[in-house]
Design a protein around this motif. Structure first.
Motif, mmCIF file in Angstrom:
data_model
loop_
_atom_site.group_PDB
_atom_site.id
_atom_site.type_symbol
_atom_site.label_atom_id
_atom_site.label_comp_id
_atom_site.label_asym_id
_atom_site.label_seq_id
_atom_site.Cartn_x
_atom_site.Cartn_y
_atom_site.Cartn_z
ATOM 1 N N ILE A 3 0.962 -0.957 0.100
ATOM 2 C CA ILE A 3 0.128 0.151 -0.399
ATOM 3 C C ILE A 3 0.880 1.068 -0.216
ATOM 4 O O ILE A 3 1.852 1.463 0.872
ATOM 5 N N ASP A 4 1.126 1.813 -0.796
ATOM 6 C CA ASP A 4 1.573 3.027 -1.088
ATOM 7 C C ASP A 4 0.563 4.824 -0.829
ATOM 8 O O ASP A 4 -0.993 4.199 -1.188
ATOM 9 N N VAL A 5 0.824 5.259 -0.384
ATOM 10 C CA VAL A 5 -0.314 6.392 0.264
ATOM 11 C C VAL A 5 0.989 7.954 -0.288
ATOM 12 O O VAL A 5 2.289 7.883 0.036
ATOM 13 N N LEU A 6 0.173 8.817 -0.551
ATOM 14 C CA LEU A 6 0.743 9.893 -0.811
ATOM 15 C C LEU A 6 -0.231 11.319 -0.010
ATOM 16 O O LEU A 6 -1.186 11.131 -0.056
ATOM 17 N N SER A 7 0.626 12.170 0.766
ATOM 18 C CA SER A 7 0.117 12.597 1.581
ATOM 19 C C SER A 7 1.133 13.632 1.931
ATOM 20 O O SER A 7 2.311 13.582 1.930
ATOM 21 N N LEU A 8 0.567 15.092 2.025
ATOM 22 C CA LEU A 8 1.509 16.313 2.735
ATOM 23 C C LEU A 8 1.602 16.192 4.408
ATOM 24 O O LEU A 8 2.899 17.001 4.181
ATOM 25 N N THR A 36 4.477 8.655 0.542
ATOM 26 C CA THR A 36 4.844 9.713 0.321
ATOM 27 C C THR A 36 4.920 11.039 0.481
ATOM 28 O O THR A 36 3.911 11.092 0.059
ATOM 29 N N ASP A 37 5.560 11.762 0.968
ATOM 30 C CA ASP A 37 5.166 13.351 0.833
ATOM 31 C C ASP A 37 5.540 13.701 -0.334
ATOM 32 O O ASP A 37 6.152 13.669 -1.000
ATOM 33 N N PHE A 38 4.327 14.490 -0.961
ATOM 34 C CA PHE A 38 4.364 14.618 -2.140
ATOM 35 C C PHE A 38 4.939 15.898 -2.730
ATOM 36 O O PHE A 38 5.436 15.853 -3.614
ATOM 37 N N ARG A 39 4.983 16.273 -1.151
ATOM 38 C CA ARG A 39 5.835 17.967 -1.612
ATOM 39 C C ARG A 39 7.202 17.754 -2.075
ATOM 40 O O ARG A 39 7.978 18.282 -2.213
ATOM 41 N N ASP A 40 7.939 16.545 -1.711
ATOM 42 C CA ASP A 40 9.173 16.167 -2.054
ATOM 43 C C ASP A 40 9.340 16.552 -3.923
ATOM 44 O O ASP A 40 10.873 16.506 -4.610
ATOM 45 N N TYR A 41 8.465 16.611 -4.455
ATOM 46 C CA TYR A 41 8.115 16.478 -5.865
ATOM 47 C C TYR A 41 7.896 17.205 -6.434
ATOM 48 O O TYR A 41 7.630 17.309 -7.935
ATOM 49 N N THR A 42 8.088 18.401 -6.041
ATOM 50 C CA THR A 42 7.556 19.810 -6.476
ATOM 51 C C THR A 42 8.458 20.049 -6.827
ATOM 52 O O THR A 42 9.468 20.135 -6.548
ATOM 53 N N THR A 43 7.991 21.216 -8.150
ATOM 54 C CA THR A 43 9.600 21.889 -8.828
ATOM 55 C C THR A 43 9.857 23.334 -8.332
ATOM 56 O O THR A 43 10.506 23.787 -9.029
ATOM 57 N N ASP A 44 8.616 23.342 -7.565
ATOM 58 C CA ASP A 44 8.476 24.895 -7.056
ATOM 59 C C ASP A 44 9.413 25.519 -6.652
ATOM 60 O O ASP A 44 9.705 24.371 -5.450
ATOM 61 N N LYS A 45 10.152 26.514 -6.462
ATOM 62 C CA LYS A 45 11.297 26.936 -5.531
ATOM 63 C C LYS A 45 11.042 27.372 -3.983
ATOM 64 O O LYS A 45 11.504 27.168 -3.373
ATOM 65 N N HIS A 46 9.594 27.053 -3.941
ATOM 66 C CA HIS A 46 9.236 27.041 -2.789
ATOM 67 C C HIS A 46 8.063 26.583 -2.406
ATOM 68 O O HIS A 46 7.871 26.432 -1.236
ATOM 69 N N ASN A 47 8.697 25.008 -2.509
ATOM 70 C CA ASN A 47 7.836 24.128 -2.591
ATOM 71 C C ASN A 47 6.287 24.059 -2.056
ATOM 72 O O ASN A 47 6.182 23.787 -1.443
#
Length: 252
Positions: A3-8, A36-47
């Motif tokens: 089980i994978d979970v995508l969460s902030l 998985t913290d999908f914030r880790d995958y943002t390309t925005d410089k401010h996350n």
């Protein structure tokens, strides 16, 4: 099961999913739970993972890019080990979760839950999912609590997790009815005695008592379930007997 979970908020899962039966399922190798913290995958410089909706409106929407990239990473990690399985978006407008849904999901080898936050999702995120699920007609601050409830209810049906597979199959709702009353020692507690039939050793009588009390409890507490429950002829007869016992004026 994987089980994978995508969460902030991955820390929300550590305590709850690391204790009791779910924790033991992971320790014993019946469940591989990854958050998985999908914030880790943002390309925005401010996350940032959210932005204002096009066309205006209240609140912020989750952007597709971090979630798509996180899903790509999970697919790459699990390739050859697990099938992609079902991807479940937690959404108040989704399919209502119930015991049948839990049993259905338990047949899968791999599940992925996407937990939203803020005002909602960019609509394109729905292209990733196979299911949209909801606990009920209300809105939570995020999908994490709902996902944990679904995971807990589902994992109980995975072989080996409870040890005895008869346990979940006798639960309320598993056969369309509420579970019968249960008792343990002492047989007499403060004058409240266990029904004699349960200590009789007569397994046929015990089976009949449990079936009848399951019907009685369902009739009293959730009569709506009886409208769709697949009752056998024996159960139908018992139900009529219960109604007659409790209201002798009701015609046959």
């Amino acid at each position: 099961m994987r089980i994978d979970v995508l969460s902030l908020f991955p820390n929300m899962f550590q305590a709850t999913m690391g204790e009791s039966i779910i924790g033991k399922a992971q320790e014993n190798g019946f469940l591989d739970l990854q958050v998985t913290d999908f914030r880790d995958y943002t390309t925005d410089k401010h996350n940032h993972v959210d932005d204002a909706p096009f066309g205006g409106g209240a609140g912020m929407l989750l952007q597709p890019q971090p979630i798509f990239d996180a899903m790509d990473a999970i697919e790459k990690e699990t390739a050859g080990k697990y099938p992609q399985g079902r991807v479940i978006l937690m959404d108040p407008a989704g399919r209502r979760f119930d015991q049948d849904y839990a049993q259905e999901l338990a047949q899968e080898e791999h599940l992925t839950f996407i937990c939203g936050h803020y005002e909602g999702y960019d609509e394109r995120i729905r292209q990733l999912v196979t299911d949209e699920a909801s606990l009920g007609d209300y809105v939570l601050t995020g999908g994490e609590l709902a996902a944990m409830v679904m995971i807990d209810a589902t994992v109980r049906f995975v072989p080996g997790v409870l040890g005895n597979m008869a346990s979940p199959m006798g639960d309320s709702f598993s056969n369309g009815l509420l579970e019968y009353p249960q008792y343990t020692r002492p047989a007499d507690f403060r004058g409240m005695k266990v029904p004699e039939v349960l200590t009789s050793g007569n397994h046929q009588k015990i089976r009949e008592w449990r079936m009848k009390e399951s019907l009685r409890r369902t009739l009293h507490r959730r009569p709506d379930l009886l409208e769709s429950a697949p009752l056998s002829r024996e159960q139908q007869r018992m139900l009529e007997d219960i109604k007659l016992d409790e209201d002798p004026d009701v015609p046959d």
